[in-house]
Design an enzyme around this catalytic site. Sequence first.
Site, PDB file in Angstrom:
ATOM      1  N   ASP A 137      50.059  47.949  31.637  1.00  0.00           N
ATOM      2  CA  ASP A 137      48.919  47.328  32.251  1.00  0.00           C
ATOM      3  C   ASP A 137      51.343  47.060  33.050  1.00  0.00           C
ATOM      4  O   ASP A 137      51.879  47.965  32.971  1.00  0.00           O
ATOM      5  CB  ASP A 137      49.036  46.012  32.505  1.00  0.00           C
ATOM      6  N   GLY A 151      55.539  43.936  28.872  1.00  0.00           N
ATOM      7  CA  GLY A 151      56.298  43.449  30.345  1.00  0.00           C
ATOM      8  C   GLY A 151      57.829  43.328  30.654  1.00  0.00           C
ATOM      9  O   GLY A 151      57.618  42.948  31.644  1.00  0.00           O
ATOM     10  N   GLU A 202      50.544  49.418  24.335  1.00  0.00           N
ATOM     11  CA  GLU A 202      49.744  48.700  24.323  1.00  0.00           C
ATOM     12  C   GLU A 202      48.544  48.791  23.900  1.00  0.00           C
ATOM     13  O   GLU A 202      47.519  48.076  23.569  1.00  0.00           O
ATOM     14  CB  GLU A 202      49.397  48.154  25.797  1.00  0.00           C
ATOM     15  N   GLY A 208      55.257  40.508  27.191  1.00  0.00           N
ATOM     16  CA  GLY A 208      55.208  39.482  27.314  1.00  0.00           C
ATOM     17  C   GLY A 208      54.720  38.700  25.798  1.00  0.00           C
ATOM     18  O   GLY A 208      54.427  39.368  24.836  1.00  0.00           O
TER      19      GLY A 208
END
Length: 375
Positions: A142, A111, A134, A62
Amino acid sequence: MKVLVEENAGVRKVILNRPKKLNSLTYEMIVEMLKKFKVYENDPMVKLVILKGNGRAFSAGGDVLAVYNFTTAGHWSFAASFYRKQLTLDYLLATYKKPLVSILNGIVMGGGAGLSMHSRFRIVTENTLFAMPEASIGLFPDVGASHFLSRLPGFFGEYLGLTGARLVGTEMLACGLATHFILAKDLVSLENALRVVGSLDVSDISTISDIIVRFVHKVHIKQDSAYSRLDIINECFSRETVEEILLSLENFSANREEKWIIKAINYMKSASPTSLKLSLRSIRKGRIQKLEQCLIHEFNVFCHILRRTVNDDFFEGSRSMLVDKNKNPQWQPSKLELVTEEMLTKCFDKVDDDDWESLQLPAKSNQSFILESKL
């Protein structure tokens, strides 16, 4: 256009087209893909969808800088909305009614993994590079990682989530993150061969599989791969706490000169202590949850991180690693033993804010595919 679409008979290609930014996902890209994939899922003429990226990345994740900039400007709700849309797209693709082929010819992180890891067909090449780093910027694995990492062999998922370790295509195939390994030079021929699916009366999974198998390249995992040390990984990463995992790695390191162990230790010592503990709890929680439950708890944790419920680590990590680039974040707390169970529990609870809503996912049968080793 940051998302391109090609239509050929009953086959649709969705192409991430932000190559200079390694196809990092913007809010606009997420919204556009949600729209397209919903249309294709309900169009009886569409028999197959291919998802790929232009340039040297499938997607590096992302757009963290955009999230950081909006949130530091006081708009944390935008970042939450961005993430809500992203998880909704990930869930749509994980439960997709039409066959979905993700071609991961390049970097796939964060992402990008969320978009692709629940596709029925996950094709990697000699150019593929996977990681979930991350914790190095104060976040946690995530976008469904608590589901797909927790289902890898043994405790390999904990290893990937806590060390940010990079895997090449052969290793992804071995552990089950990928379904097929194909040489990059054969991808165009593969895509051309898949056009025949558009003429079928139904979405024939076996026909698609047979076509892909014709292009598969036989590979072997290298002896110095961390995956070939799964016995040691299981011994270390099965421990109950991050502190115990790190101590176990250090004990092994004292007697073994193996690069992957040294890299694991160095990463864990430099990452956010809070993020490491959130990562471990999230993966362990995900092991006994369905995908939708995983996405919901990940959404809660992410929103708490945005709202600085327990610390500023995401903002400090983003500033240090992505803005100032001094690579010297000052984590708070600075040590693992100072991160309490109460802090972690707060992050998994619902957000206490009148304007906040829990993640609501559409009612669909979960068709995510079991990950399994292919070597």
